[in-house]
Design an enzyme around this catalytic site. Structure first.
Site, PDB file in Angstrom:
ATOM      1  N   ASP A  60       0.824  -1.215   0.000  1.00  0.00           N
ATOM      2  CA  ASP A  60       0.000   0.000   0.000  1.00  0.00           C
ATOM      3  C   ASP A  60       0.856   1.261   0.000  1.00  0.00           C
ATOM      4  O   ASP A  60       0.366   2.360  -0.265  1.00  0.00           O
ATOM      5  CB  ASP A  60      -0.965   0.009   1.186  1.00  0.00           C
ATOM      6  CG  ASP A  60      -0.288  -0.248   2.517  1.00  0.00           C
ATOM      7  OD1 ASP A  60       0.840   0.223   2.733  1.00  0.00           O
ATOM      8  OD2 ASP A  60      -0.894  -0.944   3.367  1.00  0.00           O
ATOM      9  N   ASP A 131       6.194  -5.942   7.238  1.00  0.00           N
ATOM     10  CA  ASP A 131       4.809  -5.454   7.111  1.00  0.00           C
ATOM     11  C   ASP A 131       3.968  -6.478   6.350  1.00  0.00           C
ATOM     12  O   ASP A 131       3.370  -6.179   5.309  1.00  0.00           O
ATOM     13  CB  ASP A 131       4.807  -4.103   6.388  1.00  0.00           C
ATOM     14  CG  ASP A 131       3.465  -3.390   6.486  1.00  0.00           C
ATOM     15  OD1 ASP A 131       2.615  -3.827   7.287  1.00  0.00           O
ATOM     16  OD2 ASP A 131       3.270  -2.399   5.757  1.00  0.00           O
TER      17      ASP A 131
END
Length: 260
Positions: A60, A131
């Protein structure tokens, strides 16, 4: 958009779901990424002054955005396995991630997180951000295994920093402790952190957990100088902290998640 990705927009907010699970809500993602990216970047910058970073996952672009805010950052590679996620990061999420993928310091690679862990040079990294999505099967749990963290330890400089998106110490305390014990066994001296992220709480995820570690232990003074984000705590109830847990060598972590 890929059928496993769902972007919800409305009332001034944007939320991303992967496979039905919330990944972030723009109303409070700054807290999540403040702990996972901005805080470890501040710790690494105070130690090193010039930073080379690797982000595993994070397609993202939000963790990358926070790293790029550091003037000390020299280069950052982001490795994401999902081309649809990268397309979203470069497209609809670009205003939210401040067009992070266009920064000349950023290198974006389509591939598996295991690849940079295997090919990287020893002692090459100042900062490593884990992440990745919530472990739901053996393949994703293995990415949080002892061998993977040992590979991370090899890539980091002696004073380098690792940050890991973990699990909820409130909802799955033994799973959380399993992850912390595995990081410690790999020689990464973890510090456990948690925060009440409102959007996660609404989904029933509980208070969310993180680990920040280093081959050279992070002192309380370093944390104080870096500044914990508002709402972030390093304190856990003793009853939860003392729950025993085995190391995650392959997928033992899944047992603790399933039996939380």
């Amino acid at each position: 958009m890929s059928e496993h990705l769902y972007l919800e927009k409305g009332a001034g907010r944007t939320a991303l779901y992967i496979g039905g699970d919330l990944q972030f809500d723009s109303n409070d993602e700054a807290l999540y990424h403040g702990i996972l990216a901005a805080l470890p970047a501040a710790l690494a910058a105070a130690r090193r002054g010039s930073l080379s970073a690797l982000i595993l996952g994070g397609g993202d672009g939000l963790a990358l955005r926070d790293l790029l805010r550091r003037p000390e950052l020299r280069e950052a590679e982001l490795v994401e396995r999902d081309p649809a996620m990268l397309a979203l990061g470069r497209g609809e999420l670009s205003p939210l991630n401040a067009a992070a993928f266009t920064d000349p310091r950023a290198k974006v690679t389509l591939g598996d997180a295991r690849e940079p862990l295997a090919r990287g040079s020893s002692g090459a990294l100042d900062l490593l951000i884990w992440d990745l999505t919530y472990p739901c099967d053996s393949a994703s749990a293995e990415l949080l295994s002892l061998s993977r963290f040992q590979a991370a330890r090899r890539l980091l400089r002696e004073d380098g920093i690792i940050a890991v998106n973990a699990l909820s110490p409130e909802r799955a305390p033994q799973a959380y402790n399993c992850l912390g014990a595995t990081l410690a066994e790999a020689g990464l001296s973890p510090v456990g952190l948690s925060a009440e992220i409102p959007s996660f709480a609404r989904e029933g995820y509980g208070r969310w957990g993180f680990f920040i570690g280093s081959p050279t232990p992070i002192s309380d003074g370093e944390l104080a100088r870096a500044g914990l984000p508002a709402g972030c705590s390093a304190e856990f109830p003793a009853a939860l902290a003392g729950l025993p847990a085995s190391l995650n060598r392959v997928d033992e972590l899944l047992y603790y998640i399933a039996n939380a």
